[in-house]
Design a protein around this motif. Structure first.
Motif, PDB file in Angstrom:
ATOM      1  N   HIS A  55      -6.351 -29.176  -7.643  1.00  0.00           N
ATOM      2  CA  HIS A  55      -7.235 -28.426  -8.271  1.00  0.00           C
ATOM      3  C   HIS A  55      -7.737 -27.176  -7.658  1.00  0.00           C
ATOM      4  CE1 HIS A  55      -8.456 -32.158 -10.644  1.00  0.00           C
ATOM      5  NE2 HIS A  55      -8.196 -32.921  -9.332  1.00  0.00           N
ATOM      6  N   THR A  56      -7.389 -26.214  -8.533  1.00  0.00           N
ATOM      7  CA  THR A  56      -7.640 -24.781  -7.988  1.00  0.00           C
ATOM      8  C   THR A  56      -8.734 -23.825  -8.658  1.00  0.00           C
ATOM      9  OG1 THR A  56      -6.466 -22.524  -7.854  1.00  0.00           O
ATOM     10  CG2 THR A  56      -5.880 -24.162  -9.616  1.00  0.00           C
ATOM     11  N   SER A  57      -9.393 -23.026  -8.282  1.00  0.00           N
ATOM     12  CA  SER A  57     -10.420 -22.048  -8.582  1.00  0.00           C
ATOM     13  C   SER A  57      -9.654 -21.068  -9.648  1.00  0.00           C
ATOM     14  CB  SER A  57     -11.000 -21.198  -7.708  1.00  0.00           C
ATOM     15  OG  SER A  57     -10.074 -20.366  -7.166  1.00  0.00           O
ATOM     16  N   LYS A  58      -8.186 -21.025  -9.588  1.00  0.00           N
ATOM     17  CA  LYS A  58      -7.238 -20.127 -10.641  1.00  0.00           C
ATOM     18  C   LYS A  58      -7.862 -18.548 -10.015  1.00  0.00           C
ATOM     19  CE  LYS A  58      -8.265 -22.136 -14.217  1.00  0.00           C
ATOM     20  NZ  LYS A  58      -8.297 -22.786 -15.739  1.00  0.00           N
ATOM     21  N   THR A  59      -8.631 -18.066  -8.896  1.00  0.00           N
ATOM     22  CA  THR A  59      -8.905 -17.006  -8.691  1.00  0.00           C
ATOM     23  C   THR A  59      -7.460 -16.126  -8.131  1.00  0.00           C
ATOM     24  OG1 THR A  59     -11.155 -17.848  -8.182  1.00  0.00           O
ATOM     25  CG2 THR A  59     -10.268 -15.257  -7.430  1.00  0.00           C
ATOM     26  N   ASN A  60      -6.685 -16.634  -7.363  1.00  0.00           N
ATOM     27  CA  ASN A  60      -5.547 -16.123  -7.038  1.00  0.00           C
ATOM     28  C   ASN A  60      -4.439 -17.084  -6.869  1.00  0.00           C
ATOM     29  OD1 ASN A  60      -6.885 -13.710  -5.801  1.00  0.00           O
ATOM     30  ND2 ASN A  60      -8.150 -15.113  -4.685  1.00  0.00           N
ATOM     31  N   ILE A  61      -3.177 -16.676  -6.919  1.00  0.00           N
ATOM     32  CA  ILE A  61      -1.984 -17.673  -6.936  1.00  0.00           C
ATOM     33  C   ILE A  61      -1.907 -18.432  -5.886  1.00  0.00           C
ATOM     34  CG2 ILE A  61      -0.541 -16.030  -5.790  1.00  0.00           C
ATOM     35  CD1 ILE A  61       1.533 -16.852  -7.927  1.00  0.00           C
ATOM     36  N   TRP A  62      -2.754 -18.035  -4.750  1.00  0.00           N
ATOM     37  CA  TRP A  62      -2.563 -18.901  -3.436  1.00  0.00           C
ATOM     38  C   TRP A  62      -3.764 -19.883  -3.446  1.00  0.00           C
ATOM     39  CZ3 TRP A  62      -3.202 -13.526  -3.197  1.00  0.00           C
ATOM     40  CH2 TRP A  62      -4.383 -13.126  -2.977  1.00  0.00           C
ATOM     41  N   ASN A  63      -4.547 -19.934  -4.369  1.00  0.00           N
ATOM     42  CA  ASN A  63      -5.725 -20.788  -4.335  1.00  0.00           C
ATOM     43  C   ASN A  63      -5.385 -22.410  -4.742  1.00  0.00           C
ATOM     44  OD1 ASN A  63      -7.708 -18.186  -5.332  1.00  0.00           O
ATOM     45  ND2 ASN A  63      -7.698 -19.018  -3.078  1.00  0.00           N
ATOM     46  N   SER A  64      -4.231 -22.862  -3.938  1.00  0.00           N
ATOM     47  CA  SER A  64      -3.895 -24.259  -4.184  1.00  0.00           C
ATOM     48  C   SER A  64      -3.632 -24.871  -2.707  1.00  0.00           C
ATOM     49  CB  SER A  64      -2.862 -24.175  -5.164  1.00  0.00           C
ATOM     50  OG  SER A  64      -2.918 -23.984  -6.337  1.00  0.00           O
ATOM     51  N   TYR A  65      -3.026 -25.924  -2.868  1.00  0.00           N
ATOM     52  CA  TYR A  65      -2.821 -26.574  -1.410  1.00  0.00           C
ATOM     53  C   TYR A  65      -1.972 -25.808  -0.561  1.00  0.00           C
ATOM     54  CZ  TYR A  65       2.025 -27.796  -2.673  1.00  0.00           C
ATOM     55  OH  TYR A  65       3.047 -27.796  -3.157  1.00  0.00           O
ATOM     56  N   VAL A  66      -2.104 -26.067   0.709  1.00  0.00           N
ATOM     57  CA  VAL A  66      -1.187 -25.383   1.752  1.00  0.00           C
ATOM     58  C   VAL A  66      -0.837 -26.485   2.795  1.00  0.00           C
ATOM     59  CG1 VAL A  66      -1.199 -23.783   3.704  1.00  0.00           C
ATOM     60  CG2 VAL A  66      -2.525 -23.337   1.799  1.00  0.00           C
ATOM     61  N   PHE A  67       0.672 -26.317   2.866  1.00  0.00           N
ATOM     62  CA  PHE A  67       1.275 -27.698   3.663  1.00  0.00           C
ATOM     63  C   PHE A  67       1.530 -27.051   4.976  1.00  0.00           C
ATOM     64  CE2 PHE A  67       5.173 -29.529   5.016  1.00  0.00           C
ATOM     65  CZ  PHE A  67       4.909 -30.633   5.017  1.00  0.00           C
ATOM     66  N   ILE A  68       1.501 -27.950   5.906  1.00  0.00           N
ATOM     67  CA  ILE A  68       1.378 -27.572   7.197  1.00  0.00           C
ATOM     68  C   ILE A  68       2.232 -28.468   8.257  1.00  0.00           C
ATOM     69  CG2 ILE A  68      -0.338 -26.944   9.489  1.00  0.00           C
ATOM     70  CD1 ILE A  68      -2.566 -26.770   7.530  1.00  0.00           C
ATOM     71  N   LEU A  69       2.992 -28.045   9.100  1.00  0.00           N
ATOM     72  CA  LEU A  69       3.764 -28.672   9.947  1.00  0.00           C
ATOM     73  C   LEU A  69       3.583 -28.346  11.258  1.00  0.00           C
ATOM     74  CD1 LEU A  69       6.430 -30.504  10.857  1.00  0.00           C
ATOM     75  CD2 LEU A  69       7.618 -28.437  10.458  1.00  0.00           C
ATOM     76  N   THR A  70       3.272 -29.220  12.140  1.00  0.00           N
ATOM     77  CA  THR A  70       2.874 -29.023  13.484  1.00  0.00           C
ATOM     78  C   THR A  70       3.804 -29.557  14.651  1.00  0.00           C
ATOM     79  OG1 THR A  70       1.147 -30.426  13.933  1.00  0.00           O
ATOM     80  CG2 THR A  70       0.336 -28.659  12.978  1.00  0.00           C
ATOM     81  N   THR A  71       3.530 -29.440  15.829  1.00  0.00           N
ATOM     82  CA  THR A  71       4.151 -30.288  17.217  1.00  0.00           C
ATOM     83  C   THR A  71       3.355 -31.565  17.148  1.00  0.00           C
ATOM     84  OG1 THR A  71       2.863 -29.175  18.485  1.00  0.00           O
ATOM     85  CG2 THR A  71       4.775 -28.080  17.978  1.00  0.00           C
ATOM     86  N   GLY A  72       2.845 -32.179  16.175  1.00  0.00           N
ATOM     87  CA  GLY A  72       2.061 -33.517  16.298  1.00  0.00           C
ATOM     88  C   GLY A  72       0.371 -33.207  16.380  1.00  0.00           C
TER      89      GLY A  72
END
Length: 607
Positions: free
Chosen positions: A473-490
């Protein structure tokens, strides 16, 4: 993939040809017959640098495998590839033609083999596994032929300004080419020349894409694209080597020996309760999935696959507690009691065969049957569903529900009895499911800003695969206002000592953009791009795989039945000394409703 563009041989053109790019064949009447030219050859020795890849929801990234007959081939299992259309900018007088090999894992008339498309995808010419040509969803041909599964078929398609021809394995299905000059069958849709003209206007040539639903698994090889009309030589089915002369994968229902776990002796001599598959375990509301090929000695209906459900332990482990045993033949019991608890209504085999006809045909059809098995617990209710494609391609279903399954850890395993199974390790997954509104990240008014909330992490070690399903679900204000996927070292931002500079390996937004310690801009392949309107409320499937130093990310948005794949990310730079890793999501003026998180526990066993 070795793609051979003959028109790209610039030096040869300059020295030997008086015709330019966009050349047109000599007009009729000058005694010159248009020359057949192979413009591109897709041999799939490698995918090539000019390829774009994508996946349907629930699909897998395309890959190259070794086939027993054709050596290296392209495997598509809900994924697809596209290339620049080699026919684009040509002016065709006579015809456009394609030939190539295709093999299906199971018969399906809607599966697309190739598809010409414009940039927006609004105009398409698609050829399907039913030997059908569709132009903008209108079927052009009158006669069809559904390709049989498990064997290679040679397709030949030619489109002229006023007609077309379709051949399978050298035999005409609809339309014919006579005297190497004409196509006999005329279609109302091609009479104006619009279809052939579109083949030169389309910007993309896809393999495995064009349908609304995910196609069945298939393999493709040695596709050629021609300018002008193919002859008997190109139409004739090339001779294939005998099965067994060569590699060991891409063969029929089996995805390849490197992906297979064989349970039981291949001569079906393994007796009851003597061998078990690795167990999959989960707590809470959970889901388990297996896909396998069933083999039976054919003597009795129970000499097939058997499902076991326990407290997370195998029968040969201390503390084993049996909750249920379900046989393939509509028989099963609870808590170690051998009395049958499976109602006959759970096994509606097909419209042409049911249990009243006895079990003789059942025993025959289960040899080589492909079983897609799902077990799910929600609260105290356990459900099992098996979708079965039999030896002669009948579609059977087998469902069972139990309303008093205990809480705590649940285990699922398989066993055999006068049978053996070929279990596809790449299809085995386990995880948790959530009701909508239960596992949300961010405020539902989209007010949670960047890094303001995070999902819980999935911690992995070594090779592995994680697949999420969530509503975005997004505010639709900007193209990046959606989920962000993150990969870390654990690690996870809520944990003490978290350091973004050293812990964050990769951050990928829903739109084609990212950063992090191992981020590589060149690893992004844009497929459909981001559509803010269609991203809001869409059901998104996010997949991430790590195998050694290789990583792959993809996401598909399902918006009211329209599937959008913004981009894929594939790289080979995961630190080889980094065993632990974790994935999770954050938000940026959006909110997420996660409904499932599954892992593939046996990926580490696939090399």
């Amino acid at each position: 993939m070795r793609t051979k563009f003959l028109v790209a041989l610039f030096a040869v053109f300059c020295l030997w040809s008086c015709q330019d790019w966009g050349e047109m064949d000599p007009p009729a009447g000058n005694q010159q017959k248009p020359t057949l030219k192979e413009l591109a050859s897709y041999t799939f020795d490698d995918l090539g640098s000019d390829v774009s890849i994508g996946v349907y929801q629930g699909g897998k990234a395309p890959k190259l495998v070794v086939d027993k007959q054709l050596e290296v081939v392209l495997e598509l299992d809900g994924g697809y590839v596209s290339y620049s259309n080699p026919l684009q900018f040509y002016t065709l007088q006579e015809a456009a033609s394609l030939t190539g090999w295709v093999k299906l894992n199971e018969s399906d008339e809607d599966t697309p083999i190739f598809c010409f498309s414009d940039e927006t995808g609004s105009k398409k010419l698609m050829f399907t596994a039913n030997s059908d040509l569709y132009y903008n969803e209108e079927k052009l041909n009158t006669n069809s032929l559904l390709l049989t599964a498990g064997e290679w078929h040679w397709f030949s398609v030619a489109v002229k300004p006023d007609s077309y021809a379709i051949y399978i394995d050298g035999v005409a299905v609809d339309g014919t080419i006579t005297n190497d000059e004409s196509v006999a069958t005329v279609s109302r849709a091609v009479a104006s020349g619009e279809v052939m003209n579109f083949m030169t206007e389309a910007s993309k040539l896809y393999f495995g894409y064009g349908s609304k639903e995910k196609p069945v698994k298939m393999w493709i090889d040695e596709v050629s694209v021609y300018k002008n009309l193919i002859t008997d030589k190109e139409i004739a089915k090339p001779e294939l080597p005998e099965i067994g002369e060569g590699g060991d994968s891409g063969d029929g229902d089996n995805p390849g020996n490197e992906n297979i776990y064989v349970l039981g002796a291949p001569d079906c001599s393994t007796g009851w309760w003597s061998e078990f598959s690795p167990i999959m375990k989960a707590d809470g509301d959970c889901i388990f999935h297996h896909r396998f090929v069933n083999h039976t000695n054919g003597l009795n209906a129970w000499n097939n696959w058997v499902l076991g459900i326990s407290n997370g332990k195998l029968p040969n482990e201390e503390g084993y507690q049996e909750y249920a045993i379900v046989r393939a033949d509509n028989w099963g019991w609870l808590n170690g009691n051998g009395d049958n608890t499976i109602d006959k209504s759970g096994y509606p085999l097909s419209n042409t065969y049911d249990l009243t006809n006895g079990w003789t045909l059942f025993c025959q059809e289960m040899e080589g049957a492909v079983v897609d098995l799902t077990v799910q617990r929600k609260g105290s209710t356990l459900t099992m569903n098996a979708d079965i494609v039999t030896k002669s391609k009948l579609n059977w279903t087998y469902s069972w529900t139990y309303g008093a399954i205990p809480n705590g850890e649940l285990g699922v395993f398989l066993t055999v009895d006068g049978s053996y199974l070929e279990i596809d390790l790449e299809e085995a997954y386990v995880g948790n499911t959530y009701s909508q509104g239960y596992n949300m990240v961010g405020s539902q008014d989209n007010s949670t800003g960047w890094w303001g909330a995070h999902s819980s992490k999935v911690l992995m070690e070594g090779d592995g695969k994680v697949v999420y399903q969530l509503y975005n679900h997004t505010s639709k204000t900007n193209i990046w206002n959606s989920y962000v996927f993150i990969l870390t070292t654990g690690t996870h931002p809520t944990e003490s000592g978290y350091n973004g500079a050293t812990d964050e390996l990769l951050i990928l937004r829903a739109d084609p953009y990212g950063w992090g310690a191992i981020y590589d801009e060149g690893a992004i392949t844009v497929i459909d791009g981001m559509d803010v309107e269609k991203a809001d409320g869409a059901l998104v499937t996010v997949s991430f795989t790590r195998k050694g130093t290789e990583i792959a990310y993809s996401a598909s948005f399902d918006y009211n039945g329209t599937i959008i794949t913004p981009y894929t990310y594939i790289a080979s730079n995961f630190p080889d000394n980094q065993e632990k890793w974790a994935v999770f999501f954050t938000v940026d003026n959006c909110w997420l409703d996660i409904i499932s998180v599954v892992t593939y526990p046996f990926i580490a066993n696939i090399k």
